[in-house]
Design an enzyme around this catalytic site. Structure first.
Site, PDB file in Angstrom:
ATOM      1  N   LYS A  41      41.021  34.515  36.628  1.00 42.32           N
ATOM      2  CA  LYS A  41      40.496  33.661  35.552  1.00 42.32           C
ATOM      3  C   LYS A  41      41.447  33.685  34.368  1.00 42.32           C
ATOM      4  CE  LYS A  41      35.489  33.382  36.103  1.00 42.32           C
ATOM      5  NZ  LYS A  41      34.210  33.606  35.413  1.00 42.32           N
ATOM      6  N   ARG A  90      19.258  31.026  33.577  1.00 42.09           N
ATOM      7  CA  ARG A  90      18.996  30.029  32.532  1.00 42.09           C
ATOM      8  C   ARG A  90      18.189  28.860  33.057  1.00 42.09           C
ATOM      9  NH1 ARG A  90      25.223  29.819  31.184  1.00 42.09           N
ATOM     10  NH2 ARG A  90      25.072  29.917  33.433  1.00 42.09           N
ATOM     11  N   SER A 128      29.127  30.716  27.718  1.00 45.06           N
ATOM     12  CA  SER A 128      30.374  31.017  26.994  1.00 45.06           C
ATOM     13  C   SER A 128      31.286  29.788  26.998  1.00 45.06           C
ATOM     14  CB  SER A 128      31.098  32.198  27.649  1.00 45.06           C
ATOM     15  OG  SER A 128      30.309  33.356  27.589  1.00 45.06           O
TER      16      SER A 128
HETATM   17  O1  PNS Z   1      29.882  36.064  33.690  1.00 48.30           O
HETATM   18  P1  PNS Z   1      30.239  35.698  35.117  1.00 48.30           P
HETATM   19  O2  PNS Z   1      31.693  35.274  35.221  1.00 48.30           O
HETATM   20  O3  PNS Z   1      29.298  34.690  35.704  1.00 48.30           O
HETATM   21  O4  PNS Z   1      30.069  37.075  35.976  1.00 48.30           O
HETATM   22  C1  PNS Z   1      30.303  37.091  37.369  1.00 48.30           C
HETATM   23  C2  PNS Z   1      30.243  38.528  37.911  1.00 48.30           C
HETATM   24  C3  PNS Z   1      31.168  39.449  37.129  1.00 48.30           C
HETATM   25  C4  PNS Z   1      28.850  39.051  37.777  1.00 48.30           C
HETATM   26  C5  PNS Z   1      30.643  38.472  39.412  1.00 48.30           C
HETATM   27  O5  PNS Z   1      31.804  37.716  39.535  1.00 48.30           O
HETATM   28  C6  PNS Z   1      30.893  39.840  40.033  1.00 48.30           C
HETATM   29  O6  PNS Z   1      29.995  40.632  40.190  1.00 48.30           O
HETATM   30  N1  PNS Z   1      32.163  40.091  40.392  1.00 48.30           N
HETATM   31  C7  PNS Z   1      32.603  41.351  40.990  1.00 48.30           C
HETATM   32  C8  PNS Z   1      33.076  41.160  42.447  1.00 48.30           C
HETATM   33  C9  PNS Z   1      31.905  41.278  43.400  1.00 48.30           C
HETATM   34  O7  PNS Z   1      31.332  42.346  43.535  1.00 48.30           O
HETATM   35  N2  PNS Z   1      31.504  40.148  44.019  1.00 48.30           N
HETATM   36  C10 PNS Z   1      30.334  40.095  44.890  1.00 48.30           C
HETATM   37  C11 PNS Z   1      30.644  40.379  46.326  1.00 48.30           C
HETATM   38  S1  PNS Z   1      31.835  39.294  47.010  1.00 48.30           S
END
Ligand code: PNS
Length: 162
Positions: A41, A90, A128
């Protein structure tokens, strides 16, 4: 001790996130708000800046800790001894993705549960990305983010970008 993790990008933290953090902290003994370090990102705030803003806005919440993580969320949760993930919903549009994430996380570790909280109605439109879009054009974001985040956004959009 019940420990929950609220994971996210927090680029930047909004009043919507803060609402979920505050409410989660009333239910769990300890809440860890953790910023995902994601090289795919292009955030506007660095991980350190996002963590610092989170620390500032949660400083009066004694059972809230701010941290960061990379890799799989479930692996990170093991290192923290946490069994609960808190997510804010949400609108129905969030549901499909969040259900997918909750299912994959449970497949990876059956002991980990995801708890969903409905975001307060007043923040149901808030993200955000929306905040960054509004702030980019110098419009008023004071009802969307805490004052310290508003100030950080102003500074960020004044910086010359590459
Ligand atoms: O604020 P966001 O970007 O919607 O958060 C997304 C987040 C951080 C919750 C998600 O991308 C995440 O948990 N990423 C870590 C990688 C992971 O464990 N993915 C799930 C299994 S593939």
């Amino acid at each position: 001790m019940s420990i929950a993790v609220i994971p996210g990008s927090f680029d930047p933290v909004t009043y919507g996130h803060l609402d979920i953090i505050k409410r989660g902290a009333k239910v769990f003994d300890k809440v860890i708000v953790s910023v995902l370090i994601n090289r795919n990102k292009s955030p506007i705030f660095t991980v350190e800046e996002r963590m610092e803003l989170l620390r500032e806005v949660t400083q009066k919440m004694p059972n809230v800790e701010v941290d960061s993580f990379h890799g799989l969320l479930v692996d990170y949760m093991h290192t923290k001894g946490a069994r609960a993930i808190i997510k804010g919903l949400r609108a129905v549009s969030d549901f499909e993705y969040e259900m997918q994430m909750a299912s994959i996380n449970r497949l990876l570790d059956q002991k980990i549960e995801t708890f969903f909280m409905m975001t307060n109605n007043q923040f149901s439109f808030l993200s955000s990305s929306i905040v960054k879009e509004v702030a980019k054009y110098n419009a008023d974001v004071s009802s969307l983010v805490p004052p310290i985040v508003e100030k950080a956004l102003k500074q960020k959009f004044q910086e010359p970008r590459e």
